[in-house]
Design an enzyme around this catalytic site. Structure first.
Site, mmCIF file in Angstrom:
data_model
loop_
_atom_site.group_PDB
_atom_site.id
_atom_site.type_symbol
_atom_site.label_atom_id
_atom_site.label_comp_id
_atom_site.label_asym_id
_atom_site.label_seq_id
_atom_site.Cartn_x
_atom_site.Cartn_y
_atom_site.Cartn_z
ATOM 1 N N GLY A 258 0.831 -1.211 0.000
ATOM 2 C CA GLY A 258 0.000 0.000 0.000
ATOM 3 C C GLY A 258 0.857 1.250 0.000
ATOM 4 N N GLU A 259 1.948 1.190 0.760
ATOM 5 C CA GLU A 259 2.870 2.334 0.844
ATOM 6 C C GLU A 259 3.472 2.622 -0.529
ATOM 7 O OE1 GLU A 259 5.683 1.881 4.035
ATOM 8 O OE2 GLU A 259 7.091 3.324 3.179
ATOM 9 N N ARG A 260 3.828 1.566 -1.245
ATOM 10 C CA ARG A 260 4.464 1.753 -2.560
ATOM 11 C C ARG A 260 3.470 2.258 -3.604
ATOM 12 N NH1 ARG A 260 8.230 -3.649 -1.726
ATOM 13 N NH2 ARG A 260 9.711 -2.533 -0.395
#
Ligand SMILES: Cc1cc2nc3c(=O)[nH]c(=O)nc-3n(C[C@H](O)[C@H](O)[C@H](O)COP(=O)(O)OP(=O)(O)OC[C@H]3O[C@@H](n4cnc5c(N)ncnc54)[C@H](O)[C@@H]3O)c2cc1C
Length: 396
Positions: A258-260
């Site tokens: 999700g962060e990426r």
């Protein structure tokens, strides 16, 4: 042939991508209005001071920290695309560090708490974080281990008599580390268990032994606070374990997807923002009796940049579509993150070039875009690590 049948290119038409509905477009407009009115005017000041905590409170109040979070925890219950819209619109604050600080809250820390947390943990941390009343940070990186997540040394030892974990170690480059009320902390609980020896802990930042050692100075993202943290005999109860004991490595790998993806969306939006500003400049700035954008050499730079931005955007949107539809497209997320981060830096670099000497001047803000965007090739997994993930996904 009737006049009505003559087809002309509709270059001026601003289409929204098929993943977005009218509701998304309205949301986009309302976020943009808020960003331009309430955040952008402070951009210069926050580059010096870092952005203030009231930004979280205000965004919580407006529902912007929980756009895609469940209604039962104070969210808006929207789809994943609403989160993309937020990440994209925050670039109009012209304050990369702000977008990053907010994304740590919305896309890096609240999601693992909602995904792996107990009801009590969700009520204690996710609900006030969505409301903007509590600030969260994420602690993976250490002075001796960044890309090599499995190489971290922060230890959490279980004290059976007290029923507590005792934490010792340090974390570095922690965004929101100075202001946060709680850290999602990656620890090693069993050094002999390989990838099964890691555990996530939710550690209150006011617990005795948590030391905010240093405010780190950076190349860009100046509006964000970045901390070096130490943990000295910090004690937390078993109820602080997030997810399963021993499964922290897998939990954090899930979080990183999700962060990426949101990072990739931010890169594309950042690239578009600096492109738009530079396009306006190239139409106004004259040399040798014409706007510089009319030189073929400059025009082609815009053509190259626009094509790269659009390619990266399509990668982000199609990957987001798969993500939203229940897939776990790690390879595509990794490709999107790699490509978007790279082209964003290339675009910002070309935009400095097109601005000439003005591009090098702080006043124009183009150099800031370059400095801010440069982080995306390092943070959330470097280019080299992205290439490793992609390469290995083919069985190599
Ligand atoms: C401004 C900023 C904010 C950040 N915020 C956070 C945060 O909130 N929380 C958090 O936990 N972390 C955060 N980070 C840390 C970030 O995720 C790491 O910096 C990143 O993962 C790289 O780790 P490293 O810095 O230790 O570099 P290293 O791992 O030391 O890598 C150094 C170089 O070696 C290369 N390399 C390493 N391993 C390999 C390999 N196997 N093959 C090829 N090349 C390799 C890398 O690509 C890189 O070029 C932040 C970093 C910055 C700069």
């Amino acid at each position: 042939m009737a006049t009505a049948d003559v087809l002309k290119p509709d270059f001026a038409n601003r289409r929204s991508h098929f993943i977005f509905t009218d509701d998304h477009n309205q949301l986009r407009e309302s976020i943009r209005r808020f960003v331009i009115k309430e955040l952008q005017p402070h951009a210069e000041e926050w580059e010096e001071t870092t952005f203030p905590d009231w930004v979280f409170e205000r965004m919580g109040e407006l529902g912007f920290l929980g756009l895609d979070k469940p209604v039962e925890y104070g969210g808006q219950g929207g789809d994943y695309y609403t989160s993309l819209v937020l990440a994209e619109e925050l670039v109009h604050a012209h304050c990369g560090g702000l977008g990053m600080g907010v994304a740590v809250q919305t896309d890096m820390t609240i999601p693992p708490i909602l995904k792996f947390g107990t009801e009590e943990q969700k009520q204690q941390w996710a609900v006030p974080a969505i409301a903007g009343k509590k600030i969260l940070c994420l602690g993976i990186t250490e002075p001796d281990a960044g890309s090599d997540v499995a190489g971290i040394k922060t230890r959490a030892v279980y004290d059976a008599a007290a029923g507590e974990y005792v934490i010792n170690g340090s974390k570095t480059f922690i965004t929101n580390g100075h202001r946060a009320h709680c850290i999602v902390l990656v620890t090693k609980t069993d050094p002999d268990a390989g990838y099964d020896g890691f555990t996530l802990l939710l550690v209150p930042m006011d617990a005795p032994g948590v030391i905010r050692e240093k405010r780190l100075q950076k190349l860009g993202m100046h509006a964000s606070d970045t901390a070096l943290l130490a943990f000295q005999d910090v004690r937390v109860p078993c109820s602080a374990v997030l997810g399963q004991v021993g499964k922290g490595f897998y939990h954090i790998m899930w979080e990183l997807q999700g962060e990426r993806l949101i990072g990739a969306a931010g890169s594309v939006a950042g690239a578009q923002h600096v492109f738009d500003r530079t396009l306006a400049y190239a139409k106004e700035r004259t040399a040798f009796g014409r706007p510089i954008g009319r030189f073929q050499a400059i025009r082609h730079k815009f053509a190259e940049m626009a094509t790269k931005i659009e390619t990266a955007r399509q990668m982000v949107y199609s990957t987001a579509w798969r993500f939203e539809n229940g897939e776990y497209p790690v390879r595509e997320i990794t490709m999107a993150k790699l490509y978007a981060a790279r082209i964003a830096v290339e675009v910002a670099d070309e935009c400095i070039q097109i601005h000439g000497g003005n591009g090098y001047m702080k006043e124009y803000g183009i150099e800031r875009s370059w400095r801010d965007l440069r982080l995306n090739r390092i943070g959330a997994g470097s280019d080299e690590i992205m290439l490793e993930v992609i390469g290995r996904s083919y069985g190599l």
